[in-house]
Design an enzyme around this catalytic site. Structure first.
Site, PDB file in Angstrom:
ATOM      1  N   LYS A  73     -79.333  10.014  25.843  1.00 53.57           N
ATOM      2  CA  LYS A  73     -80.433   9.630  26.740  1.00 53.57           C
ATOM      3  C   LYS A  73     -81.790   9.646  26.042  1.00 53.57           C
ATOM      4  CE  LYS A  73     -80.315   9.287  30.860  1.00 53.57           C
ATOM      5  NZ  LYS A  73     -80.138   8.116  31.752  1.00 53.57           N
ATOM      6  N   GLU A 105     -78.102  25.309  17.285  1.00 55.69           N
ATOM      7  CA  GLU A 105     -78.485  24.097  18.019  1.00 55.69           C
ATOM      8  C   GLU A 105     -79.369  24.365  19.222  1.00 55.69           C
ATOM      9  OE1 GLU A 105     -74.454  25.337  19.776  1.00 55.69           O
ATOM     10  OE2 GLU A 105     -75.531  25.446  17.871  1.00 55.69           O
ATOM     11  N   CYS A 129     -70.018  29.490  15.795  1.00 59.01           N
ATOM     12  CA  CYS A 129     -69.427  30.394  16.793  1.00 59.01           C
ATOM     13  C   CYS A 129     -67.890  30.367  16.716  1.00 59.01           C
ATOM     14  CB  CYS A 129     -69.953  30.068  18.178  1.00 59.01           C
ATOM     15  SG  CYS A 129     -69.685  31.395  19.382  1.00 59.01           S
ATOM     16  N   TYR A 130     -67.204  29.791  17.700  1.00 56.44           N
ATOM     17  CA  TYR A 130     -65.748  29.689  17.632  1.00 56.44           C
ATOM     18  C   TYR A 130     -65.339  28.935  16.367  1.00 56.44           C
ATOM     19  CZ  TYR A 130     -60.925  28.451  18.891  1.00 56.44           C
ATOM     20  OH  TYR A 130     -59.561  28.299  18.883  1.00 56.44           O
ATOM     21  N   HIS A 186     -75.698  30.281  17.399  1.00 58.17           N
ATOM     22  CA  HIS A 186     -75.844  28.868  17.787  1.00 58.17           C
ATOM     23  C   HIS A 186     -77.185  28.320  17.287  1.00 58.17           C
ATOM     24  CE1 HIS A 186     -72.355  28.439  20.486  1.00 58.17           C
ATOM     25  NE2 HIS A 186     -72.534  29.715  20.724  1.00 58.17           N
ATOM     26  N   GLY A 195     -66.581  27.436  21.332  1.00 56.87           N
ATOM     27  CA  GLY A 195     -65.548  27.275  22.355  1.00 56.87           C
ATOM     28  C   GLY A 195     -65.331  28.595  23.080  1.00 56.87           C
ATOM     29  N   GLY A 227     -82.986   1.962  36.753  1.00 55.55           N
ATOM     30  CA  GLY A 227     -82.872   3.215  36.030  1.00 55.55           C
ATOM     31  C   GLY A 227     -83.103   3.004  34.549  1.00 55.55           C
ATOM     32  N   VAL A 228     -83.190   4.111  33.804  1.00 57.09           N
ATOM     33  CA  VAL A 228     -83.526   4.047  32.385  1.00 57.09           C
ATOM     34  C   VAL A 228     -82.487   3.256  31.597  1.00 57.09           C
ATOM     35  CG1 VAL A 228     -83.992   5.394  30.305  1.00 57.09           C
ATOM     36  CG2 VAL A 228     -84.715   6.265  32.534  1.00 57.09           C
ATOM     37  N   ASP A 229     -81.208   3.576  31.781  1.00 51.56           N
ATOM     38  CA  ASP A 229     -80.156   3.000  30.943  1.00 51.56           C
ATOM     39  C   ASP A 229     -80.044   1.485  31.115  1.00 51.56           C
ATOM     40  OD1 ASP A 229     -79.737   5.634  30.289  1.00 51.56           O
ATOM     41  OD2 ASP A 229     -78.045   5.880  31.646  1.00 51.56           O
ATOM     42  N   SER A 230     -79.945   1.039  32.365  1.00 52.14           N
ATOM     43  CA  SER A 230     -79.797  -0.405  32.581  1.00 52.14           C
ATOM     44  C   SER A 230     -81.062  -1.153  32.188  1.00 52.14           C
ATOM     45  CB  SER A 230     -79.435  -0.698  34.040  1.00 52.14           C
ATOM     46  OG  SER A 230     -80.484  -0.341  34.920  1.00 52.14           O
ATOM     47  N   SER A 231     -82.231  -0.511  32.342  1.00 50.19           N
ATOM     48  CA  SER A 231     -83.490  -1.165  31.972  1.00 50.19           C
ATOM     49  C   SER A 231     -83.586  -1.377  30.467  1.00 50.19           C
ATOM     50  CB  SER A 231     -84.679  -0.321  32.456  1.00 50.19           C
ATOM     51  OG  SER A 231     -84.707  -0.257  33.873  1.00 50.19           O
TER      52      SER A 231
END
Length: 517
Positions: A373, A171, A82-83, A169, A55, A225-229
């Protein structure tokens, strides 16, 4: 969820979603919650492990995000980053001070051995630091496990209480063994078994959808698009012909893209596919409009007008489905140094659609609402959606309408579709497409003088744009080889009617943006 759960408590860090994604990459289901989630709720969720994010604040500032000391009596294995590392120390009686020398970027840290976090990791490795405060005195019962040249507590822990902390970090990709450190925390400290598997997700989701939907119908707005497909493919697997996908083709997609979407979903999946071709309607509404924001508003408004009109024709005696994914609905807590406390920010997204008041469904279905995603793409590939659709580049909601500067006409759309197709084809042939995050053509509506054969021309200029980026917050223009640029320019001027000049956009973001409008 029936999976074991890891909670990421968000204290306003910019990497909150990245941490969650890394956890899921380790085969562990993870959700992001605000730092001020009540302890009773955390106990109710029964997480197998918790991670505190970074943060932008100082823990000794009382307006910053904090957590009740009683949290640490719950006995949940916890990793502070970190924070979150400083918060753990501060809350349990340690001391956090401003650094004499801050650490930013790649820093070497050395661990002392004996810690589960650093098991089988080289004694010295490079990590990503970003802090102006540091832990100067540890709470009782904790010991230092790693240091850097300017940070005496780069990592510390209390194994008896399963409390661990790192100042860096893990990640981010810049931390050499960051993923291994997270994996060690999840499996060696928390005891996760790795029960988050995409194939299992598909099967369990299909069963849930069948139970929820029963014999009712489902309507989904399919954009291509990817999501709706992927949402469409999942629903098709679950309920087949009970699903109707409405595809509004406003005539502002890339060349042949509408046909590709229709072919994909009518040949590969069991569903009712309704395509609404309405380019003339959109062009009429856009006639004479040159302002970018006005164009966006018109295209967005008309898209939903057309869509909801078709829904009314189809009927609303069932469920409405959306391709909402997890980042669309994350609620974050952001503390700040201005003393304004925390604010709740919920991202508004095109996948989260507000229904007209006169339309009522039996309920809302969002089969991808728990996925990031990259997980959506993995599901799409498993379901057999073509690679080029699953890995489709970001495409603006208004389509080519914001890649044509000025008024949009049928001829300009055709020119840009042809130019964009040539550009994309040449990039694919050159073998560099995988190195680029996004590449496309723009029609700036500029006419230039040229010579073709023995004749002077006064035709259109095409601008081409290609970028590299990790997060789209910043981006750099791609260094496309000169020979590739030469072939692109040659083909555009020779193959696309009314084009006689090509320019390459070499603007980074900032100061520019990815799109031109």
């Amino acid at each position: 969820m029936t999976n074991q759960l890891c909670i990421v408590l968000d204290f306003g860090g910019q990497y909150n979603q990245l941490i969650a994604r890394r956890v899921r990459e380790c085969g562990v289901y993870c959700e992001i919650l605000r730092y001020d989630t009540p302890l009773e709720r955390i106990k109710e969720l029964n997480p197998t492990g918790v991670i505190f994010t970074g943060g932008p604040n100082s823990v000794y500032d009382m307006t910053s995000p904090h957590i009740a000391k009683e949290y640490f009596d719950l006995g949940i294995p916890t990793l502070g980053i970190c924070y979150g590392c400083q918060l753990m120390a501060y809350t349990l009686g340690g001391t956090v001070e401003s650094c004499t020398k801050s650490e930013y970027g790649k820093i070497d840290v050395t661990h002392k051995g004996g810690s589960l976090l650093f098991e089988d990791i080289p004694e010295t490795s490079t990590v990503w630091m970003s802090h102006t405060d540091y832990v100067s005195r540890l709470p009782e019962g904790f010991s230092v496990t790693a240091t850097s040249a300017d940070c005496p507590c780069a990592a510390f822990e209390c194994p008896e209480r399963k409390l661990y902390a790192v100042q860096f970090h893990p990640e981010v990709t810049h931390s050499q063994y960051g993923k291994e450190i997270l994996h060690h925390f999840l499996y060696k400290v928390c005891g996760f078994t790795g029960d988050w598997v995409m194939d299992d997700f598909i099967e369990s989701t299909v069963q849930k959808l069948r139970t929820q939907i029963g014999d009712k119908k489902v309507i989904l707005g399919l954009s291509g698009g990817v999501d709706s497909s992927v949402a469409a493919a999942l629903l098709s697997k679950a309920v087949g012909k009970q699903l109707t996908c409405v595809f509004v083709d406003q005539g502002l997609m890339r060349k042949d893209e509408g046909d590709f979407v229709e072919s994909t979903f009518t040949k590969l999946f069991d569903m009712n596919f309704v395509r609404v071709n309405c380019q003339k309607h959109f062009l009429e509404k856009l006639k004479g409009v040159t302002d970018p924001e006005q164009k966006r508003k018109i295209i967005g408004t008309e898209f939903y007008n057309v869509f909801w009109d078709k829904v009314r024709e189809t009927g609303t005696d069932g469920f409405f489905a959306q391709g909402t994914i997890y980042p669309d609905r994350i609620e974050s807590g952001k503390g700040n140094k201005a003393g304004q406390g925390s604010t709740a920010v919920i991202k508004t997204h095109h996948n989260m659609v507000k229904m007209p008041d006169d339309i009522q469904f039996a309920g809302l279905i969002e089969p991808l609402a728990d996925l990031f995603k990259d997980e959506v793409r993995a599901v799409g590939e498993t379901l057999g959606i073509p690679h080029e659709l699953v890995w489709r580049q970001p495409f603006p909601g208004p389509g080519l309408g914001v890649r044509i500067i000025g008024e949009i006409t049928e001829e300009k759309v055709r020119i840009l579709q042809e130019a964009d197709a040539v550009f994309r084809d040449e990039i694919e042939k050159s073998g560099i497409a995988s190195e680029l995050k996004q590449f496309f053509a723009v029609l700036p509506n500029v006419r230039t003088v040229g010579v073709m054969g023995d004749h002077r021309t006064h035709e259109q200029l095409i601008a081409i744009r290609a970028i590299t980026t990790d997060d789209f917050m910043t981006a750099d223009w791609a260094r496309i080889p000169y020979d590739v640029l030469a072939r692109i320019s040659n083909r555009l001027c020779n193959e696309v009617e009314h084009v006689n000049r090509v320019v390459y956009d070499i603007t980074s973001k900032p100061p520019g943006t990815v799109e031109w409008e």
